[in-house]
Design a protein around this motif. Structure first.
Motif, PDB file in Angstrom:
ATOM      1  N   SER A 248       0.817  -1.220   0.000  1.00 20.34           N
ATOM      2  CA  SER A 248       0.000   0.000   0.000  1.00 20.34           C
ATOM      3  C   SER A 248       0.848   1.265   0.000  1.00 20.34           C
ATOM      4  N   ASP A 249       2.091   1.188   0.508  1.00 18.62           N
ATOM      5  CA  ASP A 249       2.912   2.399   0.603  1.00 18.62           C
ATOM      6  C   ASP A 249       4.326   2.234   0.052  1.00 18.62           C
ATOM      7  N   GLN A 250       4.627   1.060  -0.523  1.00 17.41           N
ATOM      8  CA  GLN A 250       5.995   0.855  -1.013  1.00 17.41           C
ATOM      9  C   GLN A 250       6.049  -0.364  -1.933  1.00 17.41           C
ATOM     10  N   LEU A 251       7.152  -0.445  -2.672  1.00 20.12           N
ATOM     11  CA  LEU A 251       7.466  -1.630  -3.460  1.00 20.12           C
ATOM     12  C   LEU A 251       8.497  -2.421  -2.673  1.00 20.12           C
ATOM     13  N   ALA A 252       8.185  -3.679  -2.334  1.00 20.75           N
ATOM     14  CA  ALA A 252       9.061  -4.449  -1.454  1.00 20.75           C
ATOM     15  C   ALA A 252       9.459  -5.759  -2.112  1.00 20.75           C
ATOM     16  N   ASN A 253      10.705  -6.177  -1.811  1.00 17.68           N
ATOM     17  CA  ASN A 253      11.200  -7.477  -2.246  1.00 17.68           C
ATOM     18  C   ASN A 253      11.058  -8.443  -1.070  1.00 17.68           C
ATOM     19  N   LEU A 254      10.072  -9.307  -1.140  1.00 20.79           N
ATOM     20  CA  LEU A 254       9.794 -10.229  -0.039  1.00 20.79           C
ATOM     21  C   LEU A 254      10.563 -11.522  -0.265  1.00 20.79           C
ATOM     22  N   ALA A 255      11.882 -11.450   0.013  1.00 21.32           N
ATOM     23  CA  ALA A 255      12.737 -12.624  -0.132  1.00 21.32           C
ATOM     24  C   ALA A 255      12.681 -13.462   1.140  1.00 21.32           C
ATOM     25  N   ARG A 256      12.995 -14.703   1.004  1.00 25.64           N
ATOM     26  CA  ARG A 256      12.956 -15.616   2.143  1.00 25.64           C
ATOM     27  C   ARG A 256      13.915 -15.169   3.234  1.00 25.64           C
ATOM     28  N   HIS A 257      13.459 -15.216   4.482  1.00 22.40           N
ATOM     29  CA  HIS A 257      14.198 -14.838   5.695  1.00 22.40           C
ATOM     30  C   HIS A 257      14.367 -13.326   5.845  1.00 22.40           C
ATOM     31  N   ALA A 258      13.805 -12.540   4.934  1.00 21.93           N
ATOM     32  CA  ALA A 258      13.903 -11.078   5.076  1.00 21.93           C
ATOM     33  C   ALA A 258      13.041 -10.625   6.251  1.00 21.93           C
ATOM     34  N   ILE A 259      13.539  -9.626   6.994  1.00 25.07           N
ATOM     35  CA  ILE A 259      12.814  -9.048   8.125  1.00 25.07           C
ATOM     36  C   ILE A 259      12.449  -7.608   7.758  1.00 25.07           C
ATOM     37  N   LEU A 260      11.170  -7.302   7.815  1.00 26.60           N
ATOM     38  CA  LEU A 260      10.682  -6.009   7.337  1.00 26.60           C
ATOM     39  C   LEU A 260       9.691  -5.403   8.315  1.00 26.60           C
ATOM     40  N   PHE A 261       9.538  -4.086   8.223  1.00 27.54           N
ATOM     41  CA  PHE A 261       8.442  -3.380   8.874  1.00 27.54           C
ATOM     42  C   PHE A 261       7.459  -2.972   7.776  1.00 27.54           C
ATOM     43  N   ILE A 262       6.282  -3.562   7.803  1.00 29.76           N
ATOM     44  CA  ILE A 262       5.270  -3.231   6.803  1.00 29.76           C
ATOM     45  C   ILE A 262       3.927  -3.027   7.498  1.00 29.76           C
ATOM     46  N   ARG A 263       2.994  -2.468   6.765  1.00 33.89           N
ATOM     47  CA  ARG A 263       1.676  -2.231   7.339  1.00 33.89           C
ATOM     48  C   ARG A 263       1.002  -3.556   7.716  1.00 33.89           C
ATOM     49  N   ARG A 264       0.290  -3.512   8.831  1.00 29.38           N
ATOM     50  CA  ARG A 264      -0.426  -4.704   9.293  1.00 29.38           C
ATOM     51  C   ARG A 264      -1.389  -5.212   8.216  1.00 29.38           C
ATOM     52  N   THR A 265      -2.100  -4.302   7.564  1.00 30.41           N
ATOM     53  CA  THR A 265      -3.074  -4.696   6.550  1.00 30.41           C
ATOM     54  C   THR A 265      -2.416  -5.378   5.362  1.00 30.41           C
ATOM     55  N   ASP A 266      -1.156  -4.997   5.047  1.00 29.49           N
ATOM     56  CA  ASP A 266      -0.437  -5.651   3.952  1.00 29.49           C
ATOM     57  C   ASP A 266       0.061  -7.033   4.361  1.00 29.49           C
ATOM     58  N   ALA A 267       0.405  -7.165   5.628  1.00 30.57           N
ATOM     59  CA  ALA A 267       1.017  -8.410   6.088  1.00 30.57           C
ATOM     60  C   ALA A 267      -0.008  -9.505   6.376  1.00 30.57           C
ATOM     61  N   GLU A 268      -1.249  -9.133   6.708  1.00 35.46           N
ATOM     62  CA  GLU A 268      -2.223 -10.112   7.192  1.00 35.46           C
ATOM     63  C   GLU A 268      -2.480 -11.235   6.202  1.00 35.46           C
ATOM     64  N   GLN A 269      -2.597 -10.905   4.908  1.00 35.01           N
ATOM     65  CA  GLN A 269      -2.882 -11.957   3.934  1.00 35.01           C
ATOM     66  C   GLN A 269      -1.737 -12.950   3.823  1.00 35.01           C
ATOM     67  N   TYR A 270      -0.492 -12.478   3.951  1.00 36.15           N
ATOM     68  CA  TYR A 270       0.659 -13.381   3.873  1.00 36.15           C
ATOM     69  C   TYR A 270       0.813 -14.195   5.151  1.00 36.15           C
ATOM     70  N   ILE A 271       0.499 -13.593   6.276  1.00 42.34           N
ATOM     71  CA  ILE A 271       0.561 -14.329   7.546  1.00 42.34           C
ATOM     72  C   ILE A 271      -0.467 -15.448   7.554  1.00 42.34           C
TER      73      ILE A 271
END
Length: 230
Positions: A197-220
């Motif tokens: 929603s606010d950035q373009l991110a590379n979601l590579a394995r083992h990466a640790i990120l701070f992202i919006r809760r609403t963006d993360a919920e579907q992946y969690i």
């Protein structure tokens, strides 16, 4: 026989963890359905036998005798129905066929109730998944569902998404506003480059990120991310 298989179905569901599903027991469901068919055939056979009896046999089997009346300290006339009612007395004779009919009917009804309880309670769990997993079922959950349960989840999730789109409101987020809209997550599998929603991110394995809760919920919910509390 006589409702035992149906009881096993209900017991299997009750022993599972709340909110969790065991694999749909197709074999046991088939056995219960076959048992229902067997009871139904026995019921039809007994009904035909009872209908084949003559009215005189049926009425004589049910009419109390004079000795019965005397043993109950009643006058014979008190137990005799009025003359006009005798010809319309359709009560079934309480013989072996009658009691067998009751047993098969009660067993059939019990099996049907057990089947309905098993299917309904599993459907309730699937329905709740529609609020947490959106339209994607993790493989470990999908393989436990029957074909009809998968179709039910698909249709239910699509209905929820259509309703939220019409309202322009996400009903799947927390009812209580979080203290921070961003959460710390670890990526568990290679997802690739995604537009959040606010950035373009590379979601590579083992990466640790701070992202919006609403963006993360579907992946969690899909098991592709985990939230870190520290």
């Amino acid at each position: 026989m006589y409702g035992k298989k149906g009881r096993e179905l209900v017991q299997e569901f009750s022993e599972s963890e709340p909110g969790q599903l065991a694999a749909f027991n197709t074999d046991l469901v088939t056995q219960v359905l076959e048992e229902c068919n067997s009871h139904f055939l026995h019921l039809n056979s007994l009904v035909r036998k009872m209908n084949a009896k003559t009215p005189a046999e049926s009425s004589s089997a049910n009419r109390p005798t004079q000795n019965d009346a005397v043993s109950n300290n009643e006058s014979p006339d008190d137990n005799e129905p009025p003359e006009a009612d005798r010809s319309t007395n359709t009560e079934l004779p309480k013989d072996d066929n009658y009691h067998g009919l009751l047993i098969h009917h009660q067993s059939l009804t019990r099996n049907k109730r057990c089947l309905m309880a098993y299917v309904y309670n599993r459907a309730e769990v699937v329905r709740r998944l529609g609020w947490t997993l959106e339209r994607v079922l993790p493989e470990e959950i999908e393989e436990k569902l029957s074909t009809s349960e998968k179709e039910y989840f698909k249709n239910h999730a699509a209905t929820i998404q259509s309703y939220m789109s019409a309202l322009d409101l996400d009903l799947g987020v927390d009812m209580v506003p979080p203290k921070d809209p961003y959460i710390k997550v670890r990526v568990l599998d290679d997802i690739g480059n995604v537009v959040l929603s606010d950035q373009l991110a590379n979601l590579a394995r083992h990466a640790i990120l701070f992202i919006r809760r609403t963006d993360a919920e579907q992946y969690i919910s899909q098991g592709l991310m985990e939230q870190l509390t520290s």
